[in-house]
Enzyme design. Sequence first.
Site, PDB file in Angstrom:
ATOM      1  N   ASP A 108       0.831  -1.209   0.000  1.00 37.83           N
ATOM      2  CA  ASP A 108       0.000   0.000   0.000  1.00 37.83           C
ATOM      3  C   ASP A 108       0.863   1.256   0.000  1.00 37.83           C
ATOM      4  O   ASP A 108       2.015   1.225   0.451  1.00 37.83           O
ATOM      5  CB  ASP A 108      -0.872   0.068   1.259  1.00 37.83           C
ATOM      6  CG  ASP A 108      -1.784  -1.123   1.377  1.00 37.83           C
ATOM      7  OD1 ASP A 108      -2.080  -1.733   0.348  1.00 37.83           O
ATOM      8  OD2 ASP A 108      -2.174  -1.432   2.521  1.00 37.83           O
TER       9      ASP A 108
HETATM   10  N1  URA Z   1      -1.310  -5.981   3.858  1.00 39.87           N
HETATM   11  C1  URA Z   1      -1.744  -4.715   3.864  1.00 39.87           C
HETATM   12  O1  URA Z   1      -2.758  -4.411   4.475  1.00 39.87           O
HETATM   13  N2  URA Z   1      -1.058  -3.792   3.193  1.00 39.87           N
HETATM   14  C2  URA Z   1       0.093  -4.045   2.531  1.00 39.87           C
HETATM   15  O2  URA Z   1       0.702  -3.147   1.957  1.00 39.87           O
HETATM   16  C3  URA Z   1       0.544  -5.369   2.540  1.00 39.87           C
HETATM   17  C4  URA Z   1      -0.172  -6.326   3.213  1.00 39.87           C
END
Ligand code: URA
Length: 260
Positions: A108
């Site tokens: 993310d």
């Molecule tokens: N899980 C998440 O919530 N975000 C990420 O970036 C990776 C795994």
Amino acid sequence: MEQRLQKLIAAAGIASRRHAEDLITSGGVTVNGKVITELGTKADPDKDHIKVKGKLINPQLKARAKVYVLLNKPKGFLSSVSDLEGRPVVLELLPPALGKLHPVGRLDFNTEGLLILTNDGDLTNFVTAARNRVEKVYEVKVKGVPSASAIERLRRGVILDDGIRTAPAKIKLLQETDTNAWYEILLHQGRNQQVRRMFELIGNSVVKLRRVRIGPLTDENLKPGYFRYLDPVEVQKLMKRDDRKRSPRPTKSTGRQKQR
Ligand code: URA
């Protein structure tokens, strides 16, 4: 993609461009069995068989062209090659000379940590396919301190807001204070925002999230915003299927055992 033969021969590490031109004009190069002596002739190494003095150079081209890097993605970058909204993307953290690379899976915008970038579609498919069980380990800081039973629910698997059940996860408490808790969480799957959604579900939103391992790859010395190349052994290990869950093969008894 079609490229000039002298460029391909040089890229395969067989000769300099100048020497490659001599090889071509002297009749030492064939494309699909036909001798090519005209400089500037193009060929596509994905489709054409290119031989120099009778030796196929396609395998060298394939091996040389692959690039694998491990980036420690900082917060505030998209795991993407471009963004219509003009937000910063991870490719901006790499030198353009590395060519067209793509991220393997996704972190993310506000997640930090290890992210592989490559131009090898086979590796991408392998690492992201759930059936290959490539482990991803995250460190997560959450708001509040979840109860032991809530963490146990996450370990067993929960049904996310899109109706999908998460696979069992390993979760270890790293630290807790009156207001926060830190966990290490190991997943084999990578549903969109999975860690955030799992903790949201038990009422503890994620404050910080960092990926610290992908399969066998870790790197505590790699600072956020920096990258390094993967070496061939790391790539090989990454592409190994996790057979640890399989039952061991019965060993043959020779009837002679060492006495200890
Ligand atoms: N899980 C998440 O919530 N975000 C990420 O970036 C990776 C795994």
